[in-house]
Design a protein around this motif. Sequence first.
Motif, PDB file in Angstrom:
ATOM      1  N   MET A 169      41.671  70.643  -1.643  1.00 26.54           N
ATOM      2  CA  MET A 169      42.523  70.400  -2.789  1.00 26.54           C
ATOM      3  C   MET A 169      43.044  71.740  -3.313  1.00 26.54           C
ATOM      4  O   MET A 169      42.303  72.697  -3.426  1.00 26.54           O
ATOM      5  CB  MET A 169      41.762  69.675  -3.888  1.00 26.54           C
ATOM      6  N   SER A 170      44.319  71.768  -3.642  1.00 30.59           N
ATOM      7  CA  SER A 170      44.978  73.007  -4.031  1.00 30.59           C
ATOM      8  C   SER A 170      45.404  72.949  -5.494  1.00 30.59           C
ATOM      9  O   SER A 170      45.634  71.875  -6.049  1.00 30.59           O
ATOM     10  CB  SER A 170      46.196  73.216  -3.126  1.00 30.59           C
ATOM     11  N   ASP A 171      45.516  74.106  -6.135  1.00 25.47           N
ATOM     12  CA  ASP A 171      46.008  74.177  -7.510  1.00 25.47           C
ATOM     13  C   ASP A 171      47.515  74.349  -7.544  1.00 25.47           C
ATOM     14  O   ASP A 171      48.121  74.304  -8.601  1.00 25.47           O
ATOM     15  CB  ASP A 171      45.364  75.360  -8.241  1.00 25.47           C
ATOM     16  N   GLU A 172      48.127  74.564  -6.386  1.00 28.42           N
ATOM     17  CA  GLU A 172      49.561  74.821  -6.310  1.00 28.42           C
ATOM     18  C   GLU A 172      50.300  73.545  -5.906  1.00 28.42           C
ATOM     19  O   GLU A 172      49.860  72.814  -5.030  1.00 28.42           O
ATOM     20  CB  GLU A 172      49.817  75.911  -5.277  1.00 28.42           C
ATOM     21  N   ALA A 173      51.437  73.292  -6.558  1.00 32.00           N
ATOM     22  CA  ALA A 173      52.233  72.109  -6.230  1.00 32.00           C
ATOM     23  C   ALA A 173      52.932  72.308  -4.893  1.00 32.00           C
ATOM     24  O   ALA A 173      53.501  73.364  -4.637  1.00 32.00           O
ATOM     25  CB  ALA A 173      53.261  71.847  -7.325  1.00 32.00           C
ATOM     26  N   LYS A 174      52.849  71.298  -4.051  1.00 32.42           N
ATOM     27  CA  LYS A 174      53.504  71.335  -2.749  1.00 32.42           C
ATOM     28  C   LYS A 174      54.265  70.031  -2.552  1.00 32.42           C
ATOM     29  O   LYS A 174      54.035  69.049  -3.238  1.00 32.42           O
ATOM     30  CB  LYS A 174      52.472  71.498  -1.633  1.00 32.42           C
ATOM     31  N   TRP A 175      55.184  70.053  -1.583  1.00 34.23           N
ATOM     32  CA  TRP A 175      55.967  68.857  -1.263  1.00 34.23           C
ATOM     33  C   TRP A 175      55.228  68.043  -0.206  1.00 34.23           C
ATOM     34  O   TRP A 175      54.790  68.578   0.812  1.00 34.23           O
ATOM     35  CB  TRP A 175      57.337  69.250  -0.731  1.00 34.23           C
ATOM     36  N   TYR A 176      55.088  66.738  -0.458  1.00 35.05           N
ATOM     37  CA  TYR A 176      54.451  65.813   0.480  1.00 35.05           C
ATOM     38  C   TYR A 176      55.430  64.695   0.802  1.00 35.05           C
ATOM     39  O   TYR A 176      56.280  64.340  -0.014  1.00 35.05           O
ATOM     40  CB  TYR A 176      53.180  65.211  -0.135  1.00 35.05           C
ATOM     41  N   VAL A 177      55.303  64.133   2.000  1.00 30.22           N
ATOM     42  CA  VAL A 177      56.169  63.038   2.416  1.00 30.22           C
ATOM     43  C   VAL A 177      55.361  61.740   2.328  1.00 30.22           C
ATOM     44  O   VAL A 177      54.245  61.655   2.847  1.00 30.22           O
ATOM     45  CB  VAL A 177      56.688  63.245   3.855  1.00 30.22           C
TER      46      VAL A 177
ATOM     47  N   SER B 262      50.217  59.692 -17.844  1.00 34.46           N
ATOM     48  CA  SER B 262      50.288  61.112 -18.209  1.00 34.46           C
ATOM     49  C   SER B 262      49.896  62.029 -17.052  1.00 34.46           C
ATOM     50  O   SER B 262      49.022  62.881 -17.177  1.00 34.46           O
ATOM     51  CB  SER B 262      49.395  61.403 -19.420  1.00 34.46           C
ATOM     52  N   LEU B 263      50.588  61.850 -15.920  1.00 35.33           N
ATOM     53  CA  LEU B 263      50.313  62.657 -14.728  1.00 35.33           C
ATOM     54  C   LEU B 263      51.367  63.741 -14.508  1.00 35.33           C
ATOM     55  O   LEU B 263      51.492  64.260 -13.416  1.00 35.33           O
ATOM     56  CB  LEU B 263      50.241  61.747 -13.487  1.00 35.33           C
ATOM     57  N   GLN B 264      52.118  64.101 -15.569  1.00 34.63           N
ATOM     58  CA  GLN B 264      53.171  65.107 -15.441  1.00 34.63           C
ATOM     59  C   GLN B 264      52.623  66.461 -15.011  1.00 34.63           C
ATOM     60  O   GLN B 264      53.340  67.268 -14.435  1.00 34.63           O
ATOM     61  CB  GLN B 264      53.950  65.275 -16.761  1.00 34.63           C
ATOM     62  N   ASN B 265      51.338  66.717 -15.264  1.00 33.53           N
ATOM     63  CA  ASN B 265      50.738  67.990 -14.866  1.00 33.53           C
ATOM     64  C   ASN B 265      50.302  67.983 -13.397  1.00 33.53           C
ATOM     65  O   ASN B 265      49.901  69.016 -12.871  1.00 33.53           O
ATOM     66  CB  ASN B 265      49.556  68.333 -15.769  1.00 33.53           C
ATOM     67  N   LEU B 266      50.388  66.827 -12.726  1.00 31.08           N
ATOM     68  CA  LEU B 266      50.015  66.726 -11.310  1.00 31.08           C
ATOM     69  C   LEU B 266      51.199  66.373 -10.407  1.00 31.08           C
ATOM     70  O   LEU B 266      51.307  66.882  -9.304  1.00 31.08           O
ATOM     71  CB  LEU B 266      48.917  65.668 -11.117  1.00 31.08           C
ATOM     72  N   ILE B 267      52.066  65.479 -10.868  1.00 27.77           N
ATOM     73  CA  ILE B 267      53.215  65.030 -10.073  1.00 27.77           C
ATOM     74  C   ILE B 267      54.482  65.484 -10.791  1.00 27.77           C
ATOM     75  O   ILE B 267      54.758  65.059 -11.906  1.00 27.77           O
ATOM     76  CB  ILE B 267      53.198  63.499  -9.880  1.00 27.77           C
ATOM     77  N   PHE B 268      55.253  66.384 -10.125  1.00 28.10           N
ATOM     78  CA  PHE B 268      56.367  67.043 -10.798  1.00 28.10           C
ATOM     79  C   PHE B 268      57.728  66.463 -10.455  1.00 28.10           C
ATOM     80  O   PHE B 268      58.567  66.294 -11.322  1.00 28.10           O
ATOM     81  CB  PHE B 268      56.349  68.546 -10.471  1.00 28.10           C
TER      82      PHE B 268
END
Length: 174
Positions: free
Chosen positions: A1-9, A32-38
Motif C-alpha cells: 500500500m502506497s501513500d502516493e496517489a497513482k492511476w489505476y484501471v 468522505s473518500l476525497q482524501n483517497l480517491i481524487f
Amino acid sequence: MSDEAKWYVVHTYSGYENKVASNLEKTVENHSLQNLIFEIRVPTEKVTEVAANGKTKEVERKIFPGYVIVKMILTDESWYAVRNIRGCTGFVGPSSKPIPLTDEEVERLGVETRNVEVSYNVGDSVQITDGPLEGFIGTVEEIDVDKNHIRVMVSMFGRETPVDLELDQAEPVE
C-alpha cells in the motif's frame, strides 16, 4: 500500500463506463473518500462520423470501452469502495491485485498533462539535452506549447538541419 496517489484501471461491463464513474463519484462524496480517491475518468475522443445520407456529425467516442481510469491512494477502504460499485468487474492486474499505470503509460494515454516551463523563445540558442543529438546546439525555429513540441535548426556536416524535439529536451545556452 502506497501513500502516493497513482492511476489505476478499473474494468467495467461494456456500456457501463459512465454509470460506474458517476456512481463512484457519489460513493466518494457519501463516504468522505476525497482524501483517497481524487479523479475518475472515462477517456474519450471527438470523432467526425459520416452518416448514410452524407451528413457529418461530431460524436464523442470512448477510447477504451469497458474501462474507467481512477487516480487514488490504494488502501483497503479505497479498494473496497471501487470494487463494490455496480457494473465494476474489478481492477486490471493479476487476480484481484491492482497494478498502477507507469508514468510513461499515463503520459501516452494523455490522462494527465504536464506543464513544462519554456525558458527560451524563437531565435534563441538552445542545447539539446536528450535524444540522439544530445549536446548539439541549435537555434529555435518554432515552439508549440500545446503539442509539447519545438523545432530547432542544428548545423550538421556544414548544413542546417531541422530537428523536432519535445519542450523538455532543450535548454537555453548561457
